[in-house]
Design an enzyme around this catalytic site. Structure first.
Site: not given
Length: 261
Positions: A99, A233
């Site tokens: 990320s 995620h």
């Protein structure tokens, strides 16, 4: 009978945590996601083969550096890391960033190249859209309630932390600072890197649409590959052995990389 050595990720300098591996010929340098510290990769040390030493980057504002203010500009942070990581860039290495950590890994690779320093042999960029226009919602300007709701929906948080109000407040402060830092940052156009790039993502991650993740291919002249996992995620928390094995295989047999999955 020889007792196997336990490889533990421990602080070595303010910015470097390392799981020392005397037999290592390569290093995997990991950059944590927003709000996280180096310990996010602690379990990886035991999963890597002896040829690969694990290094994790520790930033201000988390864990043993919780009292320090987070950075407010990515370019300044990258300049600091160019110097702070010199002790671990003497061996051939790969960068892994998840990320926001993927942005940091990419920008550091470009900065090392620009300064004529030893750059990573490979980049592993996880759960992060490539630079450019994105459909992903910006979070840093949301009010506290909406921001925390979005963060909790992504998962990846230890439920025990959520029960301590002081810890939760500190965590949300660092998370907002990181989202502000990286969502405001714009990656400037530049020549593609020469090293291979492998992107990794969860197939149901709202923060990393697969079409945007695959656009990282435009940022390398070398081989490009995409590894898509089942999950959101924080897909890598569900299958760490599979992910780490994939990274290790790519690092030890770099000539086999290539092709778009």
């Amino acid at each position: 009978m020889t007792t196997p050595q336990i490889r533990e990720l421990v602080p070595e300098t303010p910015y470097i945590w390392r799981a020392k591996q005397p037999a290592a010929t390569r290093r995997l340098v990991c950059f944590p996601h927003a709000g996280a510290g180096a310990a996010a990769y602690a379990d990886w040390a035991a999963l890597l083969p002896p040829q690969i030493e694990l290094v994790a980057v520790q930033l201000p504002g988390r864990q043993n550096r919780i009292a320090e203010e987070p950075f407010t500009e990515v370019d300044v942070l990258v300049d600091v890391l160019v110097h702070a990581l010199r002790p671990v860039l003497d061996l051939p290495c790969a960068f892994f960033g998840h990320s926001a950590g993927a942005i940091l890994a990419f920008e550091l690779a470009r900065a090392l190249r620009a300064r004529g320093r030893k750059a990573p042999e490979q980049l592993f960029l996880s759960a992060q859209p490539a630079p450019g226009d994105s459909q992903v919602r910006m979070l840093h300007e949301l009010d506290d309630l909406d921001f925390s709701t979005e963060i909790f929906a992504l998962g990846g948080l230890d439920p025990e932390l959520l029960e301590d109000e002081d810890v939760l407040d500190a965590m949300l402060y660092t998370l907002r600072a990181d989202f502000t830092l990286f969502e405001r940052h714009r990656i400037e156009p530049g020549a593609p890197l020469d090293c291979p790039i492998t992107v990794l993502a969860g197939d149901s991650d709202p923060r990393a649409p697969l079409d945007e993740v695959r656009q990282w291919q435009e940022h390398t002249r070398g081989p490009f590959a995409a590894e898509i996992y089942h999950g959101g995620h924080f897909y890598f928390l569900d299958s760490p052995t599979e992910v780490v094995s994939r990274l290790a295989a790519a690092m030890l047999t770099p000539a086999t990389l290539g092709g778009v999955a």
